[in-house]
Design an enzyme around this catalytic site. Structure first.
Site, short mmCIF file in Angstrom:
data_model
loop_
_atom_site.label_atom_id
_atom_site.label_comp_id
_atom_site.label_asym_id
_atom_site.label_seq_id
_atom_site.Cartn_x
_atom_site.Cartn_y
_atom_site.Cartn_z
N HIS A 232 48.41 -6.00 -38.37
CA HIS A 232 47.52 -7.16 -38.51
C HIS A 232 46.90 -7.56 -37.17
O HIS A 232 47.09 -8.67 -36.69
CB HIS A 232 48.28 -8.34 -39.13
CG HIS A 232 48.60 -8.11 -40.58
ND1 HIS A 232 49.83 -7.66 -41.00
CD2 HIS A 232 47.85 -8.25 -41.69
CE1 HIS A 232 49.82 -7.54 -42.33
NE2 HIS A 232 48.63 -7.89 -42.77
N ASN A 233 46.18 -6.62 -36.60
CA ASN A 233 45.63 -6.83 -35.26
C ASN A 233 44.09 -6.91 -35.33
O ASN A 233 43.51 -6.93 -36.41
CB ASN A 233 46.08 -5.68 -34.35
CG ASN A 233 45.84 -4.33 -35.02
OD1 ASN A 233 44.80 -4.13 -35.65
ND2 ASN A 233 46.78 -3.41 -34.92
N PHE A 234 43.48 -6.91 -34.14
CA PHE A 234 42.02 -7.08 -34.09
C PHE A 234 41.29 -5.93 -34.80
O PHE A 234 40.23 -6.13 -35.38
CB PHE A 234 41.59 -7.20 -32.63
CG PHE A 234 40.12 -7.49 -32.46
CD1 PHE A 234 39.54 -8.63 -33.00
CD2 PHE A 234 39.31 -6.62 -31.74
CE1 PHE A 234 38.18 -8.90 -32.85
CE2 PHE A 234 37.95 -6.88 -31.57
CZ PHE A 234 37.39 -8.02 -32.13
#
Ligand code: 5GP
Ligand code: MN
Length: 519
Positions: A232-234
């Protein structure tokens, strides 16, 4: 141990490489390097007959002279020596180093940094693994390694601002509108430029009078508030937004929805997982985290993502809606909250059933209908990795499982309930996908495609292919497990039983061989 023969051409000349099956990866790379008469700093690219780049590794699929690969040396001598000697020459002739040479040096450095830091360009052989520690579960994982450092953020921001004045080609702009877009080829600063392109090409800048600096500050704050976690990152934020952007163009949504709805959709996608910590709602609730307390166990994460979004939008310098009328702002805020809260998967059936119930009478002029469609669109985008080409999608599954395993490790450590689909002792890559695709992805995607039949080709077909791929992988794993269990049994029956050492348990072995390999 046998050996493998790989046929390939270099500058049109046929060659063949032979190496033992257990040959170390570096030796295989060196073998190809010498075939290409390439130096240690040269970059090699190997193409399969389809023209796709493939990894030079011991796992290379064997081929025949008819299906020969193509080897290319793409960048000879990547170090900065030639630049230095050029600079010296210029210095002697001109008396001072011209600005253009400084600029060239800066660009070379920046490119080198990209090659060394982007993991998915590691096939170039220049990637430097900075720290193994971030990939291992650690009791401090959720407290310490999560947030981006200030230096990291400022560095990326400066790069983004520098790059944002460059023109993005039409080719990239068109590619950006397709679900085949490969996120792994772009670093974070470039991703920010691509997000900016989306706002520009949907005419949001002119329609809503968004100042470019405000948009840039907004995108920077968003980048800053996505954490360094496996999934759940950029980059996930980008993928979801890019799929939404693709859907808007593919379904020609500009002809059926107004600009406020479109701006709501794109911005919701950008913000939908802000400050995710890598632990899902079940964990938040079971561990009684601050978020669960604050939101009374009701979609704690999604409420938080949304609250962080409006925290960013509250600041005048990053409020891309600051020139909207009060009514427009009110509508967009309501819409974003509705969309982000719809990404809580515990509401999946509720939202899908609502959509099904209006599908046959769907009416774009009904606000209620549009609101449900918008929730479906963000849900589809959110879980759309498997709709992408296999070589883009599969690394995402590795990332997802890594995050799942980190959570279940922590749950075991803290004595909390463990979700079976996150348990590294129970889940495999195919087992995690076959059920998810059959029971979640396809039923959802097919409903959307019944409203927009053109999506069949773009998102349903690839998902079906992914299902076949993982079904095959599942069968292969089962066969492998059986063979292992049988050969263990044979070995055991041949062994003298005097040793007193503990014998391997075939069932445990079988189970452990089911563990995913690439995670
Ligand atoms: P999120 O809003 O958390 O990004 O996405 C919703 C959830 O859907 C994820 O947390 C994950 O549980 C699930 N999900 C999304 N994509 C996949 C996938 O490809 N495979 C599986 N098994 N689950 C997925
Ligand atoms: Mn998401």
């Amino acid at each position: 141990m046998g050996s493998k023969i790989i046929y390939f051409t270099i500058n049109g000349r046929p060659e063949q490489a032979e190496f033992p099956l257990d040959c170390p990866a570096q030796d295989v790379k060196d073998l190809f390097r010498s075939a290409a008469e390439a130096g240690p700093h040269d970059i090699l690219k190997l193409y399969n007959p389809k023209g796709n780049i493939i990894n030079i590794s011991p796992q290379l699929a064997p081929n025949t002279p008819q299906s020969s690969y193509k080897l290319e040396v793409v960048a000879a001598n990547c170090n900065s020596e030639p630049l230095q000697s050029l600079e010296k020459k210029i210095l002697i002739e001109a008396g001072e180093t011209p600005a253009i040479v400084y600029e060239m040096k800066r660009q070379v450095e920046s490119f080198r940094e990209k090659l060394e830091s982007v993991e998915h360009l590691s096939w170039l052989g220049l990637f430097k693994e900075l720290s193994d520690a971030t990939h291992k579960p650690s009791p401090f994982y959720h407290k310490r390694t999560l947030r981006k450092t200030r230096e990291e953020c400022e560095h990326v921001r400066d790069k983004f601002i520098q790059m944002s004045s460059l023109e993005v080609s039409d080719e990239v702009r068109q590619y950006l509108k397709t679900p085949t877009f490969d996120n792994w080829q772009w670093e974070d600063a470039e991703i920010m430029v691509l997000l900016q392109v989306m706002y520009v090409d949907l005419d949001f800048i002119s329609t809503f009078n968004i100042e470019l600096e405000v948009l840039q500050q907004f995108l920077y704050q968003v980048y800053r508030r996505y954490n360094n976690i496996p999934f759940h990152n950029f980059k996930h934020c980008f993928c979801v937004t890019q799929m939404m952007y693709g859907l808007i163009w593919l379904t020609d949504l500009r002809s059926t929805m107004d600009s406020i709805d479109l701006l709501t959709l794109l911005t919701s996608a950008v913000c939908h997982d802000l400050d995710h910590t890598g632990y899902n709602n079940a964990y938040q609730i079971n561990a009684r985290t601050e978020l669960a307390l604050r939101y009374n166990d009701i979609s704690p994460l999604e409420n938080h993502h949304c609250a962080v979004a409006f925290e960013i939008l509250e600041k005048n310098e990053s409020n891309i809606f600051r020139n909207l009328s009060t009514d427009q702002y009110k509508r967009i805020r309501e819409g974003i909250i509705r969309c982000i809260l719809a990404t809580d998967m515990t509401r999946h059936n509720e939202i899908l059933n609502k959509f099904k119930s209006i599908l046959t009478v769907f009416d774009f002029s009904s606000k209620d209908h549009r609101d449900v469609l918008m929730m479906i669109l963000i849900k589809v985008s959110d879980i759309s990795n498997e709709a992408r080409p296999m070589d883009v999608a599969e690394p995402w599954l590795d990332c997802l499982l890594q995050e799942f395993f980190n959570q279940s490790d922590m749950e075991k450590l803290e004595g909390l309930p463990v979700s079976p689909f996150m348990d590294r002792d129970k889940v495999t890559k195919p087992s995690s996908q076959t059920g998810f695709i059959r029971f979640v992805l396809l039923p959802l995607f097919m409903e959307l495609a019944s409203l927009f039949p053109c999506l069949e080709l773009h998102i349903i077909d690839p998902v079906r292919k992914a299902l076949d791929y993982y079904t095959e992988m599942e069968k292969a794993l089962e066969r492998d497990t059986l063979t292992r269990a049988q050969s263990d049994k044979t070995a055991k029956s041949k062994e003298p039983s005097a040793s007193g050492s503990k014998e391997p348990d075939p069932e445990a072995e079988a189970e452990s061989s089911l563990k995913p390999t690439a995670v």
